[in-house]
Design a protein around this motif. Structure first.
Motif, PDB file in Angstrom:
ATOM      1  N   UNK A  23       0.825  -1.208   0.000  1.00  0.00           N
ATOM      2  CA  UNK A  23       0.000   0.000   0.000  1.00  0.00           C
ATOM      3  C   UNK A  23       0.863   1.264   0.000  1.00  0.00           C
ATOM      4  N   UNK A  24       1.935   1.250   0.775  1.00  0.00           N
ATOM      5  CA  UNK A  24       2.825   2.408   0.808  1.00  0.00           C
ATOM      6  C   UNK A  24       3.461   2.642  -0.564  1.00  0.00           C
ATOM      7  N   UNK A  25       3.897   1.572  -1.223  1.00  0.00           N
ATOM      8  CA  UNK A  25       4.505   1.700  -2.551  1.00  0.00           C
ATOM      9  C   UNK A  25       3.502   2.211  -3.575  1.00  0.00           C
ATOM     10  N   UNK A  26       2.224   1.828  -3.414  1.00  0.00           N
ATOM     11  CA  UNK A  26       1.182   2.231  -4.363  1.00  0.00           C
ATOM     12  C   UNK A  26       0.529   3.558  -3.996  1.00  0.00           C
ATOM     13  N   UNK A  27       0.910   4.155  -2.865  1.00  0.00           N
ATOM     14  CA  UNK A  27       0.294   5.412  -2.435  1.00  0.00           C
ATOM     15  C   UNK A  27      -1.141   5.236  -1.973  1.00  0.00           C
ATOM     16  N   UNK A  28      -1.453   4.068  -1.402  1.00  0.00           N
ATOM     17  CA  UNK A  28      -2.815   3.769  -0.951  1.00  0.00           C
ATOM     18  C   UNK A  28      -2.878   3.738   0.577  1.00  0.00           C
ATOM     19  N   UNK A  29      -2.419   4.836   1.188  1.00  0.00           N
ATOM     20  CA  UNK A  29      -2.408   4.950   2.648  1.00  0.00           C
ATOM     21  C   UNK A  29      -2.910   6.335   3.023  1.00  0.00           C
ATOM     22  N   UNK A  30      -3.797   6.379   4.009  1.00  0.00           N
ATOM     23  CA  UNK A  30      -4.243   7.649   4.595  1.00  0.00           C
ATOM     24  C   UNK A  30      -3.865   7.661   6.064  1.00  0.00           C
ATOM     25  N   UNK A  31      -3.380   8.806   6.546  1.00  0.00           N
ATOM     26  CA  UNK A  31      -3.138   9.030   7.963  1.00  0.00           C
ATOM     27  C   UNK A  31      -3.925  10.266   8.366  1.00  0.00           C
ATOM     28  N   UNK A  32      -4.624  10.173   9.495  1.00  0.00           N
ATOM     29  CA  UNK A  32      -5.465  11.291   9.910  1.00  0.00           C
ATOM     30  C   UNK A  32      -5.780  11.197  11.395  1.00  0.00           C
ATOM     31  N   UNK A  33      -6.230  12.307  11.961  1.00  0.00           N
ATOM     32  CA  UNK A  33      -6.901  12.271  13.249  1.00  0.00           C
ATOM     33  C   UNK A  33      -8.329  11.817  12.994  1.00  0.00           C
ATOM     34  N   UNK A  34      -8.983  11.307  14.028  1.00  0.00           N
ATOM     35  CA  UNK A  34     -10.367  10.871  13.868  1.00  0.00           C
ATOM     36  C   UNK A  34     -11.380  11.862  14.408  1.00  0.00           C
ATOM     37  N   UNK A  35     -10.937  12.834  15.209  1.00  0.00           N
ATOM     38  CA  UNK A  35     -11.883  13.736  15.865  1.00  0.00           C
ATOM     39  C   UNK A  35     -11.486  15.183  15.649  1.00  0.00           C
ATOM     40  N   UNK A  36     -12.493  16.053  15.656  1.00  0.00           N
ATOM     41  CA  UNK A  36     -12.274  17.494  15.636  1.00  0.00           C
ATOM     42  C   UNK A  36     -11.987  17.932  17.061  1.00  0.00           C
ATOM     43  N   UNK A  37     -11.448  19.110  17.226  1.00  0.00           N
ATOM     44  CA  UNK A  37     -11.265  19.642  18.568  1.00  0.00           C
ATOM     45  C   UNK A  37     -10.016  20.483  18.667  1.00  0.00           C
ATOM     46  N   UNK A  38     -10.012  21.385  19.638  1.00  0.00           N
ATOM     47  CA  UNK A  38      -8.901  22.304  19.821  1.00  0.00           C
ATOM     48  C   UNK A  38      -7.616  21.640  20.272  1.00  0.00           C
ATOM     49  N   UNK A  39      -7.706  20.474  20.913  1.00  0.00           N
ATOM     50  CA  UNK A  39      -6.491  19.836  21.422  1.00  0.00           C
ATOM     51  C   UNK A  39      -5.721  19.087  20.331  1.00  0.00           C
ATOM     52  N   UNK A  40      -6.309  18.933  19.132  1.00  0.00           N
ATOM     53  CA  UNK A  40      -5.661  18.183  18.069  1.00  0.00           C
ATOM     54  C   UNK A  40      -4.829  19.095  17.184  1.00  0.00           C
ATOM     55  N   UNK A  41      -3.680  18.602  16.763  1.00  0.00           N
ATOM     56  CA  UNK A  41      -2.778  19.400  15.925  1.00  0.00           C
ATOM     57  C   UNK A  41      -3.326  19.619  14.522  1.00  0.00           C
ATOM     58  N   UNK A  42      -4.118  18.680  14.026  1.00  0.00           N
ATOM     59  CA  UNK A  42      -4.697  18.844  12.699  1.00  0.00           C
ATOM     60  C   UNK A  42      -6.076  18.197  12.677  1.00  0.00           C
TER      61      UNK A  42
END
Length: 160
Positions: A23-42
């Protein structure tokens, strides 16, 4: 009995480790936070939230270690929840070729990193998804039967 369950979890991790490499070689990976909120960096990525709204887990288990590690290339953590399944909102570019008749599978790995609930989602190539299904399910991903038994993880946390 517990040793047998831990062994199954480790087998699943090995198969999924191969899948994430592809998946990494094919570009088929997502990384994310799961929640909204002020304490999260993104904030969470909208495509990830859409994917999760229609994600159906066929298998799920927890893996843990005493020391921080970076399982599947995730940020360092010491516990991960791993789900394998499918989603109606998967990116079109990640879908299989439909020649085999099997659904493409996906892994959703959630973990807590410095107070943030993070997720890594990656596509599992059809050949590897079929191996996973043969080892751990009673049916193929398209619903037709295999002559092997399903071994549920039963929520086992394996500490290595």
């Amino acid at each position: 009995m517990l040793l047998e369950k831990e062994s199954k979890v480790l087998e699943k991790l090995k198969v999924l480790s191969v899948a994430v490499d592809y998946a990494l070689k094919a570009g088929r990976v997502w990384d994310s936070n799961l929640y909204h909120g002020g304490m999260y960096n993104c904030p969470p990525i909208k495509d990830v939230l859409d994917f999760m709204e229609t994600f159906h887990a066929l298998d799920a288990f927890v893996y843990g270690t005493c020391a921080e590690d970076n399982l599947f290339g995730c940020d360092p953590a010491n516990h991960w929840t791993i789900q394998v399944g499918y989603s109606e909102s998967a990116p079109k570019a990640w879908e299989g070729d439909d020649k085999s008749g099997y659904c493409e599978a996906y892994a959703v790995v959630t973990y807590n990193r410095k107070g943030e609930r993070c997720v890594r989602i990656f596509g599992i190539p059809e050949a590897i998804a079929t191996v996973y299904a043969r080892l751990f399910f009673t049916t193929r991903l398209d619903g037709s039967p295999f002559d092997v038994g399903f071994h549920s993880s039963n929520g086992i946390v394996t500490e290595v």
